[in-house]
Write an enzyme that holds these catalytic residues in place. Structure first.
Site, PDB file in Angstrom:
ATOM      1  CD1 TRP A 242      42.073  43.955  28.025  1.00 24.94           C
ATOM      2  CD2 TRP A 242      42.944  42.337  26.594  1.00 24.94           C
ATOM      3  NE1 TRP A 242      42.176  42.898  28.860  1.00 24.94           N
ATOM      4  CE2 TRP A 242      42.614  41.843  28.159  1.00 24.94           C
ATOM      5  CE3 TRP A 242      43.538  41.449  25.655  1.00 24.94           C
ATOM      6  CZ2 TRP A 242      43.062  40.516  28.367  1.00 24.94           C
ATOM      7  CZ3 TRP A 242      43.787  40.105  26.171  1.00 24.94           C
ATOM      8  CH2 TRP A 242      43.618  39.783  27.467  1.00 24.94           C
TER       9      TRP A 242
ATOM     10  CE  LYS B 179      35.474  39.429  30.115  1.00 21.51           C
ATOM     11  NZ  LYS B 179      36.675  39.154  29.324  1.00 21.51           N
TER      12      LYS B 179
HETATM   13  C1  PLP Z   1      39.887  42.574  24.155  1.00 19.95           C
HETATM   14  C2  PLP Z   1      39.941  41.198  25.057  1.00 19.95           C
HETATM   15  N1  PLP Z   1      40.475  40.180  24.324  1.00 19.95           N
HETATM   16  C3  PLP Z   1      40.901  39.152  24.809  1.00 19.95           C
HETATM   17  C4  PLP Z   1      40.214  38.814  26.266  1.00 19.95           C
HETATM   18  C5  PLP Z   1      40.848  37.565  26.981  1.00 19.95           C
HETATM   19  O1  PLP Z   1      39.764  37.127  27.656  1.00 19.95           O
HETATM   20  P1  PLP Z   1      39.829  35.407  28.312  1.00 19.95           P
HETATM   21  O2  PLP Z   1      41.336  35.103  28.191  1.00 19.95           O
HETATM   22  O3  PLP Z   1      39.712  35.599  29.887  1.00 19.95           O
HETATM   23  O4  PLP Z   1      39.130  34.706  27.628  1.00 19.95           O
HETATM   24  C6  PLP Z   1      39.792  39.839  27.062  1.00 19.95           C
HETATM   25  C7  PLP Z   1      39.344  39.831  28.454  1.00 19.95           C
HETATM   26  O5  PLP Z   1      39.150  40.498  29.347  1.00 19.95           O
HETATM   27  C8  PLP Z   1      39.463  41.161  26.378  1.00 19.95           C
HETATM   28  O6  PLP Z   1      38.859  42.136  27.102  1.00 19.95           O
END
Ligand code: PLP
Length: 393
Positions: free
Chosen positions: A127, A242
Site C-alpha cells: 500500500w 472497510k
Molecule cells: C493496506 C491498508 N492498510 C491500511 C489502510 C488504512 O485505512 P484507514 O486508515 O482508512 O483505516 C488501508 C486503506 O486503504 C489499506 O489499504
C-alpha cells in the site's frame, strides 16, 4: 517560513478522482478509488452501524474524554475480532486509534522508541501509504519481493531477501486482501514465515485493513493468529474503515503482543504516550458504534451477514470479470483475478496501457494497473473486458 517549502507531490489516486469527475463521457468507469461500492455505485452506512448510531444518540449522556486508550471495551472486542477466541489476552494490549493509518503510525513510533536502529522490511509492492508513514516515524525501510505479475507470490525470493534482515528488525505483512495485488500468503506460507522469523528474531508487524473481505472474518485472520502463536512479540494495526464501512469516522486499533504481561504493560504505556503526543485521545464515534455492534448478539449477526454479502459480491465479480476477460482475450491471461481476494488486483498492464484505457476508453484504474473489484459494473463486464483487451495490442 513557508517560503522554504515546495509543493507536495500530488496524490495519484486523488488526482485520478478529479480527472474522473471532470470526464464528460457517459460510459466512464471508475475503478480507482479504494472504497467499497455496492451495485448502485454507493458506499452505504451498514444496517447494524446505523442502528448503533441511533442507540448511541439516544443513550450518550456526555462527550467527556474517555482516556488515552479510547474506549476500553472496544479495544477488548477488537482483540477478540482479530486474534479470536484463543487470544493470549494476558500478553495482548490494544489502543483505539483514528483508523488503521493511526494504528500504523502509532506502532511505527513505538518501534522507533523501542529500537531506533531497526529496519522495517516492507513487501514490494505494498500500500503506497505504508512507506510515508514509516518514514514519518523516522524508521529505516527496506523492501522484500512479494509478488510477480507472471508467477504470483514470490515466497522463496521473499525469504531469501529477508535473510538479509538483522535480529530485531521488523517485517511488515498484510493480514489479508493484500493491497494492491489481492495475492495472500497460504497458511503453509504463513507457518513457514512465522518459523523463519521466530528463528531469526524478526518482529511481525501485521496490517489488517480488510478482515472479512477475503475468505471470511476468522479465515482472514488465520495467518496472523498462526503468527501470534509462534512470535514472542508482535504488532498489529487493525482498521474498521472497510469492514464496518466507517471510513470517515476513523476507527481502528493498535495492538501489541508482548513476551509476557509485564512487558506488554510497559510497551503499552509507551504506546499510549505516543498517542498523547499525536492526537492525545482518539475520536470516539465510530469506535463506540463498533463496540455497540460487537457487544449485541443480534446486531453482530446482522453486521456479519451484511459483510458476508459484500464479500461474496466481490467474489462473484472477480469470477465474472475473469470469465469476461477470458472470452475477450481468448486466453487465460487474466484468470488469476478469480483466485485473488479482497478489493484489489492488478491487471498487469503497462503505464502506457493504463493511460490509453483512461484516455481512449474512459476506464480509470491506478497507474500500477490496480483496480477496485467492488467498482466493477456487473452488467457491463463484457464491454469493460473488450476495452481492456483493446489496449493490449
Ligand atoms: C493496506 C491498508 N492498510 C491500511 C489502510 C488504512 O485505512 P484507514 O486508515 O482508512 O483505516 C488501508 C486503506 O486503504 C489499506 O489499504
Amino acid at each position: 517560513m513557508f517560503e522554504t517549502l515546495k509543493p507536495a507531490a500530488p496524490d495519484g489516486i486523488l488526482a485520478l478522482m478529479s480527472l474522473y469527475r471532470d470526464d464528460p463521457r457517459a460510459g466512464k468507469i471508475d475503478l480507482g478509488v479504494g472504497v467499497y461500492r455496492d451495485e448502485s455505485g454507493g458506499t452505504p452506512v451498514m444496517r447494524a452501524v446505523r442502528e448503533a448510531e441511533r442507540r448511541l444518540h439516544e443513550s450518550q449522556a456526555t462527550k467527556t474524554y474517555l482516556g488515552l486508550a479510547g474506549d476500553v471495551a472496544f479495544n477488548g472486542l477488537m482483540i477478540g475480532l482479530v486474534f479470536g477466541g484463543d487470544a493470549d489476552r494476558a500478553r495482548l494490549r490494544a489502543a483505539q486509534t483514528p483508523g488503521g493509518t493511526g494504528a500504523l503510525r502509532m506502532l511505527a513510533d513505538l518501534i522507533r522508541l523501542a529500537r531506533p536502529d531497526a529496519t522495517v522490511w516492507a513487501p514490494d509492492p505494498t500500500w503506497p501509504n505504508h512507506l510515508p508513514i514509516l518514514r514519518a516515524a523516522g524508521l529505516k525501510i527496506a523492501s522484500f519481493p512479494y509478488y510477480d505479475a507472471a508467477t504470483g507470490i514470490t515466497f522463496d525470493a521473499a525469504i531469501e531477501s529477508l535473510k538479509g534482515a538483522a535480529a530485531g528488525d521488523v517485517v511488515l505483512l498484510h493480514g489479508c486482501c493484500h493491497n494492491p495485488t489481492g495475492a495472500d500468503l497460504s497458511l503453509d506460507q504463513w507457518a513457514a514465515l512465522a518459523d523463519f522469523m521466530a528463528g531469526r528474531g524478526l518482529v511481525p508487524f501485521v496490517d489488517i485493513a480488510y478482515q472479512g473481505f477475503g475468505q471470511g472474518l476468522d479465515e482472514d485472520a488465520a495467518g496472523l493468529r498462526l503468527m501470534a502463536g509462534k512470535a514472542p512479540e508482535m504488532l498489529v494495526a487493525a482498521s474498521c474503515s472497510k469492514n464496518f464501512s466507517v471510513y470517515r469516522d476513523r476507527a481502528g486499533a493498535a495492538i501489541l503482543l508482548g513476551r509476557d504481561a509485564a512487558q506488554a504493560d510497559t510497551a503499552f504505556s509507551q504506546l499510549l504516550g505516543v498517542g498523547r503526543g499525536i492526537w492525545s485521545m482518539p475520536p470516539d464515534h465510530a469506535a463506540a458504534c463498533v463496540r455497540i455492534v460487537l457487544e449485541d448478539a443480534a446486531l453482530r449477526a446482522d453486521w456479519q451477514a451484511e459483510l458476508e454479502a459484500v464479500r461474496t459480491r466481490m467474489l462473484d465479480l472477480r469470477r465474472d470479470f475473469a470469465e469476461a476477460l477470458r472470452r475477450a482475450s481468448n486466453s487465460d491471461r487474466f484468470d488469476f483475478i478469480a483466485g485473488q481476494r479482497g478489493m484489489f488486483s492488478r491487471l498487469g498492464l503497462t503505464q502506457e496501457q493504463v493511460r490509453r484505457l483512461r484516455d481512449e476508453h474512459g476506464v480509470y484504474i491506478v497507474g500500477d494497473s490496480r483496480f477496485n473489484v467492488a467498482g466493477l459494473p456487473g452488467d457491463r463486464l463484457d464491454e469493460l473486458a473488450a476495452r481492456v483487451v483493446s489496449v493490449l495490442a
